[in-house]
Design an enzyme around this catalytic site. Sequence first.
Site, PDB file in Angstrom:
ATOM      1  CB  ILE A 108      40.456  32.425  24.982  1.00 46.98           C
ATOM      2  CG1 ILE A 108      40.344  33.856  25.518  1.00 46.98           C
ATOM      3  CG2 ILE A 108      40.565  32.411  23.477  1.00 46.98           C
ATOM      4  CD1 ILE A 108      41.550  34.714  25.143  1.00 46.98           C
ATOM      5  N   GLY A 137      36.522  32.523  33.801  1.00 42.24           N
ATOM      6  CA  GLY A 137      36.930  32.514  35.203  1.00 42.24           C
ATOM      7  C   GLY A 137      35.730  32.704  36.120  1.00 42.24           C
ATOM      8  CB  ALA A 138      35.521  33.164  39.772  1.00 42.62           C
ATOM      9  CD  GLU A 139      35.980  40.069  38.858  1.00 42.34           C
ATOM     10  OE1 GLU A 139      35.597  41.164  39.280  1.00 42.34           O
ATOM     11  OE2 GLU A 139      37.173  39.747  38.798  1.00 42.34           O
ATOM     12  CB  ALA A 140      35.999  38.299  33.481  1.00 37.39           C
ATOM     13  CG  ASP A 169      45.478  36.901  41.020  1.00 35.27           C
ATOM     14  OD1 ASP A 169      46.069  36.089  41.753  1.00 35.27           O
ATOM     15  OD2 ASP A 169      44.595  36.552  40.212  1.00 35.27           O
TER      16      ASP A 169
HETATM   17  N1  LIG Z   1      45.407  40.404  26.258  1.00 30.24           N
HETATM   18  C1  LIG Z   1      45.346  39.060  26.246  1.00 30.24           C
HETATM   19  N2  LIG Z   1      45.842  38.365  25.219  1.00 30.24           N
HETATM   20  C2  LIG Z   1      45.785  37.013  25.197  1.00 30.24           C
HETATM   21  N3  LIG Z   1      45.248  36.273  26.164  1.00 30.24           N
HETATM   22  C3  LIG Z   1      44.730  36.893  27.229  1.00 30.24           C
HETATM   23  C4  LIG Z   1      44.753  38.321  27.328  1.00 30.24           C
HETATM   24  N4  LIG Z   1      44.163  38.658  28.481  1.00 30.24           N
HETATM   25  C5  LIG Z   1      43.799  37.499  29.074  1.00 30.24           C
HETATM   26  N5  LIG Z   1      44.133  36.420  28.346  1.00 30.24           N
HETATM   27  C6  LIG Z   1      43.889  35.000  28.682  1.00 30.24           C
HETATM   28  O1  LIG Z   1      42.717  34.872  29.465  1.00 30.24           O
HETATM   29  C7  LIG Z   1      42.998  34.365  30.761  1.00 30.24           C
HETATM   30  C8  LIG Z   1      42.161  35.044  31.817  1.00 30.24           C
HETATM   31  O2  LIG Z   1      42.344  36.454  31.753  1.00 30.24           O
HETATM   32  P1  LIG Z   1      42.456  37.343  33.061  1.00 30.24           P
HETATM   33  O3  LIG Z   1      42.512  38.772  32.655  1.00 30.24           O
HETATM   34  O4  LIG Z   1      43.588  36.820  33.862  1.00 30.24           O
HETATM   35  O5  LIG Z   1      41.052  37.081  33.758  1.00 30.24           O
HETATM   36  P2  LIG Z   1      40.672  36.451  35.181  1.00 30.24           P
HETATM   37  O6  LIG Z   1      40.472  37.630  36.061  1.00 30.24           O
HETATM   38  O7  LIG Z   1      39.427  35.697  34.955  1.00 30.24           O
HETATM   39  O8  LIG Z   1      41.821  35.585  35.627  1.00 30.24           O
HETATM   40  C9  LIG Z   1      44.496  34.583  30.936  1.00 30.24           C
HETATM   41  O9  LIG Z   1      45.076  33.636  31.810  1.00 30.24           O
HETATM   42  C10 LIG Z   1      45.007  34.444  29.518  1.00 30.24           C
HETATM   43  O10 LIG Z   1      45.179  33.093  29.197  1.00 30.24           O
HETATM   44 MG   LIG Z   2      43.850  35.748  35.644  1.00 30.35          MG
END
Ligand SMILES: Nc1ncnc2c1ncn2[C@@H]1O[C@H](COP(=O)(O)OP(=O)(O)O)[C@@H](O)[C@H]1O
Ligand SMILES: [Mg+2]
Lengths: 207, 331
Positions: A6, A9-12, A123
């Site tokens: 879904i 990103g840069a890290e995960a 963040d």
């Molecule tokens: N628990 C969750 N339920 C639904 N979507 C999620 C959830 N966690 C993350 N996402 C989706 O994945 C994206 C990236 O997750 P995030 O934890 O912010 O990682 P990153 O550190 O790469 O930004 C979020 O912007 C969101 O759209």
């Molecule tokens: Mg994020």
Amino acid sequence: MPNNIIYQGAEAILTKTTYHNLPAVQKQRIPKSYRIKEIDTPLITYRTKEEAKLIIEARSAGVPVPLIYDIDQKNGILLLEYLSGPRIKDILNNLENSVLETICQKIGKNIAMLHNHDLIHGDITTSNMIYQDTQIFFIDFGLGSKTTELEAKGVDLHVLMEAFESTHSQKTHCFSWVMDGYRTHYTGKSKAVEQKIHEIVKRGRYR
Amino acid sequence: MICLGIEGTAHSYGVGIITNEKKHCNVLANIIHTYQPPQGGIHPREAANHHVTYADQIIKEALTHAHLTLPDIDLISFSQGPGLGPCLRTAATAARALALTLNKPLIGVNHCVAHLEIGRGTIPACTNPILLYVSGANTQIIGFAEGKYRVFGETLDIGIGNCLDKFGRYVNLAFPAGPKIETLAQQGTTYYPLPYTIKGMDVAFSGLLTGAQQYISRHKPLKDICYSIQETTFAALTEVTERAMAHTEKKQVLLGGGVASNTRLRDMVKTMADERHAQFFVPRKDLCIDNGAMIAWLGYVMHIHGHTMTIKQSKINQRYRTDMVEVTWYA
Ligand SMILES: Nc1ncnc2c1ncn2[C@@H]1O[C@H](COP(=O)(O)OP(=O)(O)O)[C@@H](O)[C@H]1O
Ligand SMILES: [Mg+2]
């Protein structure tokens, strides 16, 4: 097991999956081949552990966050409750002012509750908030920390201020509504935090 | 059009002469003279005196190198900031004097933006990069977004170059220590853990510097500590650069600044770029370090896009921020 990415990103990498039939999100931190293993492996383990810790502390501080279903520190994996709502980023520009005001105040309240417990998100942007069941869920504590420093709280809010300016530039009131919610719920001296934000703006720390 | 640019933000004094070949930059001369402090540390006044001493000579050298004479110059450009006051004033004064005697237009430019524009000017494929700008005093991640050049990340304490030089001084390596640390690091085999400090897209190095010095005082092998310093600091820089690229959805990365010469840093950033299917660029060495050609090129770009400057407006600005520049030419 379904394995739909879904977000990358840069890290995960985030994939939608299930956990005992419950919809879940797997957040996996990816090893970086530019980094030697001696740095990369402990870093991924540490950040995964820290993120889980902060999510748990945020929950006990009263901030809506996803449940943690599972954690595999060594492989940098967090298994989180799937939140089906939209990200605030994707709906904010289409909201009416009255709804927007309430949402922004709730965001401010969330931040105040984190800061009351010296939790720094690290963040706070509208892409790290999910709107579900009239609540604002905070996600992505990967850059977070725990500290009493005023500076950190100021920076935390300043990041959001800048996010509003760059992503939601027509919605100029948002940040002051956030600060309304913050002021109401922050138990420390909110004046001092606001002073810090001004200082940071003046200093020209920009993102 | 031929533009002469004078750089003088810190320890280096540079005069560059460029001309445009259609939309690209052709460097005709790029003479750089660097003040070597007898003892490490920052000596703004001594550096400025050095610049005054060499000002005329370096301009003459640049003209000779370009096979030109002063009347051939159409535009004078100089580094208006950010930088050390005394150094900036020396460059600005030299530029004003030239512009007035030749009766040619004068333009002051932002030094950090010049580091980015010289990449775009001299490397045709480099059109829309994130710049990792790594020098002594400056460590910034810069990119164009929403009408301006913005700083997405930067050091919260000391620049990476300063960090290397300070460590170098501690272990009695001659200034600048960067290249010597690089050579020693290549012989290192054991990693000693050092603080890896990232906050958002910002980095910090002073904790790492202290940690590295402690290892030395405990008699750990210098080559291993050099290796550990490079691996840690460069990985942190590469990580924040990648974050900025993801954040802005840019597919190009450009290196600039003196530390861009380091092969290990280049390797890391290139590896990161390859994995993101992004392009990686480094200008040639004399265009990476502080130099007059980049000042000349940015002056030219701004001039043809209608930027003008009176003598009155040409005051230096030690705190000239990257996002203060009105960017009307980016495309
Ligand atoms: N628990 C969750 N339920 C639904 N979507 C999620 C959830 N966690 C993350 N996402 C989706 O994945 C994206 C990236 O997750 P995030 O934890 O912010 O990682 P990153 O550190 O790469 O930004 C979020 O912007 C969101 O759209
Ligand atoms: Mg994020």
